[in-house]
Design a protein around this motif. Sequence first.
Motif, PDB file in Angstrom:
ATOM      1  N   SER A   6      39.013  66.171 109.450  1.00 21.48           N
ATOM      2  CA  SER A   6      38.992  65.026 108.551  1.00 21.48           C
ATOM      3  C   SER A   6      39.411  65.481 107.157  1.00 21.48           C
ATOM      4  O   SER A   6      39.220  66.642 106.775  1.00 21.48           O
ATOM      5  N   ASP A   8      40.092  63.822 102.898  1.00 25.46           N
ATOM      6  CA  ASP A   8      40.003  62.742 101.921  1.00 25.46           C
ATOM      7  C   ASP A   8      41.191  62.883 100.987  1.00 25.46           C
ATOM      8  O   ASP A   8      41.629  64.004 100.687  1.00 25.46           O
ATOM      9  N   TYR A   9      41.695  61.747 100.526  1.00 23.72           N
ATOM     10  CA  TYR A   9      42.811  61.793  99.593  1.00 23.72           C
ATOM     11  C   TYR A   9      42.732  60.633  98.617  1.00 23.72           C
ATOM     12  O   TYR A   9      42.076  59.619  98.869  1.00 23.72           O
ATOM     13  N   ALA A  10      43.396  60.815  97.493  1.00 24.96           N
ATOM     14  CA  ALA A  10      43.534  59.762  96.500  1.00 24.96           C
ATOM     15  C   ALA A  10      44.948  59.823  95.939  1.00 24.96           C
ATOM     16  O   ALA A  10      45.533  60.908  95.807  1.00 24.96           O
ATOM     17  N   ASN A  25      52.678  55.038  91.360  1.00 26.73           N
ATOM     18  CA  ASN A  25      52.134  56.174  92.107  1.00 26.73           C
ATOM     19  C   ASN A  25      53.030  57.384  91.855  1.00 26.73           C
ATOM     20  O   ASN A  25      54.248  57.298  91.998  1.00 26.73           O
ATOM     21  N   SER A 104      43.473  56.486  92.733  1.00 32.66           N
ATOM     22  CA  SER A 104      43.040  55.356  93.556  1.00 32.66           C
ATOM     23  C   SER A 104      41.631  55.638  94.054  1.00 32.66           C
ATOM     24  O   SER A 104      41.073  56.707  93.812  1.00 32.66           O
ATOM     25  N   VAL A 105      41.097  54.693  94.784  1.00 31.81           N
ATOM     26  CA  VAL A 105      39.853  54.980  95.502  1.00 31.81           C
ATOM     27  C   VAL A 105      40.170  56.061  96.534  1.00 31.81           C
ATOM     28  O   VAL A 105      41.319  56.257  96.913  1.00 31.81           O
ATOM     29  N   VAL A 106      39.151  56.759  96.985  1.00 31.38           N
ATOM     30  CA  VAL A 106      39.340  57.830  97.961  1.00 31.38           C
ATOM     31  C   VAL A 106      39.432  57.225  99.356  1.00 31.38           C
ATOM     32  O   VAL A 106      38.641  56.359  99.723  1.00 31.38           O
ATOM     33  N   HIS A 107      40.433  57.671 100.097  1.00 30.57           N
ATOM     34  CA  HIS A 107      40.641  57.256 101.481  1.00 30.57           C
ATOM     35  C   HIS A 107      40.439  58.462 102.385  1.00 30.57           C
ATOM     36  O   HIS A 107      40.484  59.603 101.922  1.00 30.57           O
ATOM     37  N   SER A 108      40.261  58.236 103.677  1.00 28.65           N
ATOM     38  CA  SER A 108      40.048  59.322 104.632  1.00 28.65           C
ATOM     39  C   SER A 108      41.058  59.260 105.763  1.00 28.65           C
ATOM     40  O   SER A 108      41.661  58.212 106.014  1.00 28.65           O
ATOM     41  N   GLY A 109      41.227  60.374 106.440  1.00 30.71           N
ATOM     42  CA  GLY A 109      42.111  60.437 107.588  1.00 30.71           C
ATOM     43  C   GLY A 109      41.805  61.658 108.432  1.00 30.71           C
ATOM     44  O   GLY A 109      40.889  62.427 108.127  1.00 30.71           O
ATOM     45  N   LEU A 121      51.867  61.582 103.208  1.00 30.84           N
ATOM     46  CA  LEU A 121      51.311  60.601 102.270  1.00 30.84           C
ATOM     47  C   LEU A 121      52.219  60.414 101.063  1.00 30.84           C
ATOM     48  O   LEU A 121      52.443  59.288 100.614  1.00 30.84           O
TER      49      LEU A 121
END
Length: 136
Positions: A6, A8-10, A25, A104-109, A121
Amino acid sequence: MPVLSSYDYALLRVMPSVERGECVNVGVILFCRTRQFLEALIALDERRVLALDPDLDLEVLREHLETISLICEGKEEGGPIARLTLSERFHWLVAPRSAIIQTSVVHSGLCSDPATALQHLVNTMVKPHSAKTARA
């Protein structure tokens, strides 16, 4: 089958006028704890940023974006924040702020290779569509 980890990215965004709320961006920060990976990949499109603010000091902007990369890498030139743990650096970098450079808000993958996920990304979330189709 590769083992998935897993992450996390922003997104890194340039917002020359916080009051107007317009942004471009310009990069991605990706953190994968299990792979001990923290990296920022910058793809600054100066033309797009200058369309929002023709008077923006690009040299200063580039320096600040480079500092983000240095912090991710834990380089001494990144200052005291670069000496924190990977997790602490990531959370410091993605903390909300009212500044020209925001995240940005933090997203996961999930990924098998964080560097490949980071490049994907940037290609899909940062680079203009015309740049993506020109490579195809």
